[in-house]
Design a protein around this motif. Sequence first.
Motif, PDB file in Angstrom:
ATOM      1  N   PHE A 148     -35.007 -31.254 -57.342  1.00 51.91           N
ATOM      2  CA  PHE A 148     -34.896 -30.481 -56.066  1.00 51.91           C
ATOM      3  C   PHE A 148     -33.688 -29.416 -56.224  1.00 51.91           C
ATOM      4  N   ALA A 149     -32.503 -29.928 -56.915  1.00 55.66           N
ATOM      5  CA  ALA A 149     -31.385 -28.914 -56.863  1.00 55.66           C
ATOM      6  C   ALA A 149     -31.794 -27.713 -57.898  1.00 55.66           C
ATOM      7  N   TYR A 150     -32.515 -28.120 -58.895  1.00 56.16           N
ATOM      8  CA  TYR A 150     -32.942 -26.979 -59.868  1.00 56.16           C
ATOM      9  C   TYR A 150     -33.765 -25.990 -59.181  1.00 56.16           C
ATOM     10  N   PHE A 151     -34.792 -26.365 -58.311  1.00 58.58           N
ATOM     11  CA  PHE A 151     -35.461 -25.418 -57.690  1.00 58.58           C
ATOM     12  C   PHE A 151     -34.572 -24.708 -56.680  1.00 58.58           C
ATOM     13  N   VAL A 152     -33.744 -25.313 -55.840  1.00 58.41           N
ATOM     14  CA  VAL A 152     -32.885 -24.640 -55.155  1.00 58.41           C
ATOM     15  C   VAL A 152     -32.229 -23.478 -55.774  1.00 58.41           C
ATOM     16  N   ALA A 153     -31.589 -23.783 -56.944  1.00 61.56           N
ATOM     17  CA  ALA A 153     -30.825 -22.604 -58.055  1.00 61.56           C
ATOM     18  C   ALA A 153     -31.843 -21.751 -58.297  1.00 61.56           C
ATOM     19  N   LEU A 154     -33.163 -22.151 -58.507  1.00 63.60           N
ATOM     20  CA  LEU A 154     -34.314 -20.929 -58.983  1.00 63.60           C
ATOM     21  C   LEU A 154     -34.481 -20.023 -57.820  1.00 63.60           C
ATOM     22  N   PHE A 206     -33.958 -21.551 -66.853  1.00 63.36           N
ATOM     23  CA  PHE A 206     -34.725 -22.631 -67.696  1.00 63.36           C
ATOM     24  C   PHE A 206     -33.883 -22.918 -68.925  1.00 63.36           C
ATOM     25  N   MET A 207     -33.750 -21.955 -69.570  1.00 63.13           N
ATOM     26  CA  MET A 207     -33.092 -22.188 -71.153  1.00 63.13           C
ATOM     27  C   MET A 207     -31.835 -23.279 -70.674  1.00 63.13           C
ATOM     28  N   LEU A 208     -31.197 -23.108 -69.732  1.00 61.88           N
ATOM     29  CA  LEU A 208     -29.972 -24.071 -69.459  1.00 61.88           C
ATOM     30  C   LEU A 208     -30.569 -25.551 -69.331  1.00 61.88           C
ATOM     31  N   VAL A 209     -31.694 -25.668 -68.700  1.00 59.21           N
ATOM     32  CA  VAL A 209     -31.951 -27.119 -68.417  1.00 59.21           C
ATOM     33  C   VAL A 209     -32.478 -27.584 -69.938  1.00 59.21           C
ATOM     34  N   LYS A 231     -22.954 -12.487 -61.527  1.00 58.76           N
ATOM     35  CA  LYS A 231     -22.906 -12.884 -60.174  1.00 58.76           C
ATOM     36  C   LYS A 231     -24.206 -13.675 -59.686  1.00 58.76           C
ATOM     37  N   PRO A 232     -25.344 -13.292 -60.024  1.00 61.94           N
ATOM     38  CA  PRO A 232     -26.389 -14.097 -59.511  1.00 61.94           C
ATOM     39  C   PRO A 232     -26.460 -15.362 -60.099  1.00 61.94           C
ATOM     40  N   LEU A 233     -26.142 -15.535 -61.282  1.00 59.33           N
ATOM     41  CA  LEU A 233     -26.061 -16.998 -62.098  1.00 59.33           C
ATOM     42  C   LEU A 233     -25.286 -17.867 -61.577  1.00 59.33           C
ATOM     43  N   THR A 234     -23.999 -17.310 -61.052  1.00 59.03           N
ATOM     44  CA  THR A 234     -23.020 -18.352 -60.393  1.00 59.03           C
ATOM     45  C   THR A 234     -23.268 -18.568 -59.134  1.00 59.03           C
ATOM     46  N   THR A 235     -23.956 -17.645 -58.318  1.00 61.49           N
ATOM     47  CA  THR A 235     -24.756 -17.926 -57.030  1.00 61.49           C
ATOM     48  C   THR A 235     -25.568 -18.993 -56.794  1.00 61.49           C
ATOM     49  N   ALA A 236     -26.630 -19.010 -58.103  1.00 62.39           N
ATOM     50  CA  ALA A 236     -27.714 -19.914 -58.246  1.00 62.39           C
ATOM     51  C   ALA A 236     -27.176 -21.226 -58.660  1.00 62.39           C
ATOM     52  N   LEU A 237     -25.991 -21.232 -59.559  1.00 63.83           N
ATOM     53  CA  LEU A 237     -25.597 -22.648 -60.029  1.00 63.83           C
ATOM     54  C   LEU A 237     -24.599 -23.130 -58.925  1.00 63.83           C
ATOM     55  N   VAL A 238     -23.989 -22.414 -58.105  1.00 60.81           N
ATOM     56  CA  VAL A 238     -23.188 -22.978 -56.860  1.00 60.81           C
ATOM     57  C   VAL A 238     -24.188 -23.733 -56.004  1.00 60.81           C
ATOM     58  N   ALA A 239     -25.313 -22.825 -55.719  1.00 62.04           N
ATOM     59  CA  ALA A 239     -26.184 -23.435 -54.767  1.00 62.04           C
ATOM     60  C   ALA A 239     -27.188 -24.870 -55.211  1.00 62.04           C
TER      61      ALA A 239
END
Length: 273
Positions: A24-30, A49-52, A110-118
């Motif tokens: 769930f958290a991964y899809f929120v980040a996506l 995806f590569m991070l996972v 910036k978008p990656l930071t936003t995704a990871l925080v979310a």
Amino acid sequence: MTGLQQSIAIGPAAFTIGTLLIVFAYFVALITGYFAGLRHQVRVSDTLFMLVIVSLVTARAVFVVRYWGSYDGFLAMLDIRDGGFDPAGGLIGGLTYTVWAYWSKIQIRKPLTTALVAGGLAWGITAGPLLMIEQQSRPLPQVTVSNKDGEQTSLTEFAAQHEQPMVINLWATWCPHCIREMPMFADAQEEMSDITFMFVNQGEDPSQVRNFISERDLEIDNIFFDPHNNLSNATGSHALPTTLFYDENGQLIDSRTGGISRARLESGLERLR
């Protein structure tokens, strides 16, 4: 069983609550990363995806290295169905890849930071309360089972008789994973006198279980019967097999939902000793 480790059956598959919350958290980040990337005209889905993948591969590799001697061969090392992952190894791998992504792809920072925080917030909000509950004691449930002679005993009484760490395996004769891991458990029970192994059949007739053991010529002790699935209900183990690891004080230390390998068994036992 702990809140995050309780299982949910979805069709023929079973997943722990912890696994579902990570997904769930991964899809929120996506999703968050997709919309954040639109504003900066970049894509972050490939990086997420590569991070996972990197985290999972690293976690598995570290686990295999730690328990190298418990695997029968290379194919067994690749079989991730045993749930053998090293969290610390996965975290180090994931952080290393994230640092590299920030360094090499300036436009996605910036978008990656936003995704990871979310994603982190989504996981924290949903899993946080369960983690707090897990800090409380998780004793053996007050469940009564019967042995092959029909004599009844409670789990706490059985544990008090042995006064040592205990591994409880919930199983059934119709379960392929249960059948495959039984010889491994039989060997472990014979080799490890400092651990009590208890095998609690779920929902089957004792005569059926006795025939199963006889046909496969399994020499295994401490087989008990729970015809009404009381132990599964008490521990939230709604999928078989499930293996529970209790310390000498009767507190739940670890659990595994699904098939278990010798290496994964060894990792659970390490936490008991």
